[in-house]
Design a protein around this motif. Structure first.
Motif, short mmCIF file in Angstrom:
data_model
loop_
_atom_site.label_atom_id
_atom_site.label_comp_id
_atom_site.label_asym_id
_atom_site.label_seq_id
_atom_site.Cartn_x
_atom_site.Cartn_y
_atom_site.Cartn_z
N PRO A 214 0.84 -1.21 0.00
CA PRO A 214 0.00 0.00 0.00
C PRO A 214 0.87 1.25 0.00
O PRO A 214 2.03 1.24 0.41
CB PRO A 214 -0.79 -0.12 1.32
CG PRO A 214 -0.71 -1.57 1.69
CD PRO A 214 0.60 -2.06 1.17
N GLY A 215 0.29 2.35 -0.47
CA GLY A 215 1.00 3.61 -0.45
C GLY A 215 1.26 4.06 0.98
O GLY A 215 0.70 3.51 1.94
N PRO A 216 2.12 5.05 1.13
CA PRO A 216 2.49 5.50 2.47
C PRO A 216 1.31 6.12 3.21
O PRO A 216 0.40 6.68 2.60
CB PRO A 216 3.58 6.53 2.21
CG PRO A 216 3.30 7.04 0.82
CD PRO A 216 2.76 5.86 0.08
N ALA A 217 1.37 6.03 4.53
CA ALA A 217 0.32 6.65 5.35
C ALA A 217 0.43 8.16 5.34
O ALA A 217 -0.53 8.87 5.64
CB ALA A 217 0.42 6.13 6.78
N GLY A 218 1.60 8.67 5.02
CA GLY A 218 1.79 10.11 4.94
C GLY A 218 2.86 10.45 3.94
O GLY A 218 3.65 9.60 3.54
N TRP A 219 2.87 11.69 3.49
CA TRP A 219 3.90 12.15 2.57
C TRP A 219 4.26 13.58 2.93
O TRP A 219 3.80 14.08 3.96
CB TRP A 219 3.44 12.02 1.12
CG TRP A 219 2.08 12.59 0.85
CD1 TRP A 219 1.77 13.85 0.44
CD2 TRP A 219 0.84 11.89 0.99
NE1 TRP A 219 0.41 13.98 0.32
CE2 TRP A 219 -0.19 12.80 0.65
CE3 TRP A 219 0.50 10.59 1.36
CZ2 TRP A 219 -1.53 12.44 0.68
CZ3 TRP A 219 -0.84 10.24 1.40
CH2 TRP A 219 -1.84 11.15 1.05
N ALA A 220 5.06 14.23 2.11
CA ALA A 220 5.65 15.51 2.50
C ALA A 220 6.38 15.33 3.82
O ALA A 220 6.11 16.00 4.82
CB ALA A 220 4.59 16.60 2.58
N LEU A 221 7.33 14.39 3.80
CA LEU A 221 8.07 14.05 5.02
C LEU A 221 8.93 15.22 5.49
O LEU A 221 9.34 16.08 4.71
CB LEU A 221 8.96 12.84 4.74
CG LEU A 221 8.25 11.55 4.29
CD1 LEU A 221 9.28 10.49 3.94
CD2 LEU A 221 7.32 11.06 5.37
N ASP A 222 9.22 15.22 6.79
CA ASP A 222 10.08 16.24 7.35
C ASP A 222 11.46 16.18 6.70
O ASP A 222 11.92 15.10 6.30
CB ASP A 222 10.19 16.04 8.86
CG ASP A 222 10.86 17.22 9.54
OD1 ASP A 222 12.09 17.20 9.63
OD2 ASP A 222 10.13 18.14 9.97
N GLU A 223 12.12 17.32 6.61
CA GLU A 223 13.45 17.35 6.00
C GLU A 223 14.43 16.41 6.70
O GLU A 223 15.37 15.91 6.07
CB GLU A 223 14.02 18.77 6.04
CG GLU A 223 13.32 19.77 5.13
CD GLU A 223 12.17 20.48 5.84
OE1 GLU A 223 12.42 21.43 6.60
OE2 GLU A 223 11.02 20.07 5.61
N ALA A 224 14.20 16.16 7.97
CA ALA A 224 15.10 15.28 8.72
C ALA A 224 15.05 13.84 8.23
O ALA A 224 15.92 13.03 8.56
CB ALA A 224 14.77 15.33 10.21
N ALA A 225 14.05 13.51 7.42
CA ALA A 225 13.93 12.15 6.89
C ALA A 225 14.89 11.90 5.73
O ALA A 225 14.98 10.77 5.23
CB ALA A 225 12.49 11.87 6.44
N PHE A 226 15.61 12.95 5.31
CA PHE A 226 16.50 12.83 4.16
C PHE A 226 17.88 13.39 4.51
O PHE A 226 18.00 14.40 5.21
CB PHE A 226 15.95 13.61 2.95
CG PHE A 226 14.58 13.21 2.52
CD1 PHE A 226 14.38 12.13 1.69
CD2 PHE A 226 13.47 13.91 2.97
CE1 PHE A 226 13.11 11.74 1.30
CE2 PHE A 226 12.19 13.55 2.59
CZ PHE A 226 12.01 12.46 1.75
N ALA A 227 18.90 12.74 3.97
CA ALA A 227 20.24 13.32 4.04
C ALA A 227 20.30 14.47 3.04
O ALA A 227 19.85 14.33 1.89
CB ALA A 227 21.29 12.27 3.69
N HIS A 228 20.83 15.62 3.46
CA HIS A 228 20.92 16.76 2.55
C HIS A 228 22.11 17.62 2.94
O HIS A 228 22.68 17.48 4.01
CB HIS A 228 19.62 17.57 2.55
CG HIS A 228 19.16 18.00 3.91
ND1 HIS A 228 19.56 19.18 4.50
CD2 HIS A 228 18.33 17.40 4.81
CE1 HIS A 228 18.99 19.30 5.69
NE2 HIS A 228 18.24 18.22 5.90
#
Length: 414
Positions: A214-228
């Motif tokens: 199934p698709g994710p329960a939420g999107w537009a994740l917080d920036e902390a969810a990605f290395a940048h």
């Protein structure tokens, strides 16, 4: 009553299955395998409309009709056309084992978590994009959309193809090949189904819902969810609206151009789309790959500078442009000419908005946009809270007139 009987893979039709039928409709090999009652009319399935017209004549006179099909006729089969024309209540469906079930059985894999696409009489691109995005896909093939064409589209995507031919017959073959090997062969007309596997992930976790995860329960994740790097990432407020305008879904191909951290690419992949991320810096390429791996999704990463590198990519359904600098108008123009549905452009600089808008309009897209400004809750000493403003971002989007935005698929179903 219209009786629909499926010849399950490895289970031939009984010779007497047509007893009592006034009309028998089916493929030539099925008709040749049964004994027709004296006086029964026989219609070889070719073009569907004339066959349905003949069925309608017999049904109107309440004369019994038998339709012979392969496998499970309710699974990408003739039951849909019959139910639409005559109503489900007039059908007596007796399914056999589908080619998809048989193919997965031959390789010893469960298929309750597989995506299934039909390329028979449909555009192959939907099946290709499903194969790029999901670890376990079954593709029902057809003329011009067989293992060779599928393999040619998937070279370099890290998949294995299982080509199942003539299932249930004495000439049955089940072969594991690379996409390149599949592309180099003439497979003939006997192919039943092709499985496309990421073998490292083909055995997914047990779930209670069939089909791809199934698709994710939420999107537009917080920036902390990605290395940048140095906060160079599309903020989640901007990402939320960008995703809404991109509309990524299974069967789509999305480009993320100037991917940076790949946050938009990863979010589109989490929603089921196939994604190609274009990034010109070597460290950015590695960052996108790391973020995709961390979120358990497939993102194809192309190292190179847009717009030049875009010429070698398959046409996308939707494009997100998050970088470009002085080349932004040329990049937006190149993307807008090739996008089937929409292009979304994020810009921090006011000076670049008119040229980006002109590029979208110049490619025939309908253009709209907003300036996004948000203030986030931020703690202060003394257990109080203030509002911390984020940098404003311009978001433009262009939509191709007539493109479908209601979630239905153009050119056939998955």
């Amino acid at each position: 009553m219209i009786t629909v009987v499926g010849a399950g893979t490895g289970s031939p039709l009984p010779e007497d299955v047509a007893d009592g039928a006034a009309l028998v409709v089916g493929g030539r090999r099925h008709l040749d395998a049964v004994r027709l009652p004296e006086g029964a009319e026989r219609v070889v399935l070719g073009a569907l409309a004339p066959a349905l017209d003949t069925v309608a004549e017999y049904a109107a006179k309440e004369r019994p009709v038998l339709v012979l099909a392969s496998g499970d006729p309710g699974f990408f089969g003739i039951v849909r056309a019959l139910a639409e024309r005559f109503g489900p209540g007039l059908l007596d469906v007796r399914p056999g084992v589908s080619s998809v079930a048989a193919a997965f059985a031959r390789v010893g894999l469960p298929w309750d978590d597989a995506a299934v696409a039909s390329a028979h009489g449909r555009d192959l691109r939907t099946a290709v994009n499903l194969c790029r995005a999901h670890p376990k896909v079954a593709v029902l093939t057809g003329p011009g959309a067989g293992p060779a064409e599928l393999g040619a589209a998937l070279v370099g995507d890290g998949r294995v193809l299982v080509v199942a031919s003539a299932l249930g017959s004495g000439e049955e073959r089940v072969e594991r090949v690379t996409p390149a090997e599949a592309a180099a062969r003439d497979w003939g007309p006997a192919v039943s189904v092709v499985l496309c596997l990421d073998e490292a992930r083909a055995l997914g976790p047990v779930r209670s819902v069939a089909g791809p995860r199934p698709g994710p329960a939420g999107w537009a994740l917080d920036e902390a969810a990605f290395a940048h790097r140095d906060s160079m990432i599309t903020k989640f407020e901007v990402r939320a609206l960008a995703l809404a305008r991109l509309g990524p879904r299974p069967g789509d191909l999305v480009w993320d151009v100037g991917a940076g951290s790949g946050s938009v690419a990863v979010e589109c992949a989490r929603l089921g789309a196939a994604v190609t991320a274009v990034e010109k810096t070597p460290d950015g390429v590695e960052r996108v790959r790391a973020n995709a791996a961390a979120h358990g999704v497939d993102v194809r990463v192309v190292h190179g500078a847009a717009p030049t590198v875009l010429s070698g990519l398959d046409d996308p359904d939707a494009v997100f442009v998050g970088g470009g600098g002085r080349e932004l108008p040329a990049i937006v123009s190149a993307c807008a000419r090739r996008a089937r549905r929409s292009v979304v452009v994020a810009m921090a600089a006011l000076d670049r908005v008119p040229a980006a808008r002109e590029a979208l309009l110049g490619a025939g897209l309908e253009c709209d946009g907003v300036l996004l400004q948000s203030s986030r809750l931020a703690p202060l000493p003394g257990d109080v809270t203030r509002l911390a403003a984020t940098n404003p971002v311009f978001l433009l989007w262009g939509v191709r007139p007539g493109s479908r935005t209601d979630g239905t698929e153009e050119g056939g179903a998955l």
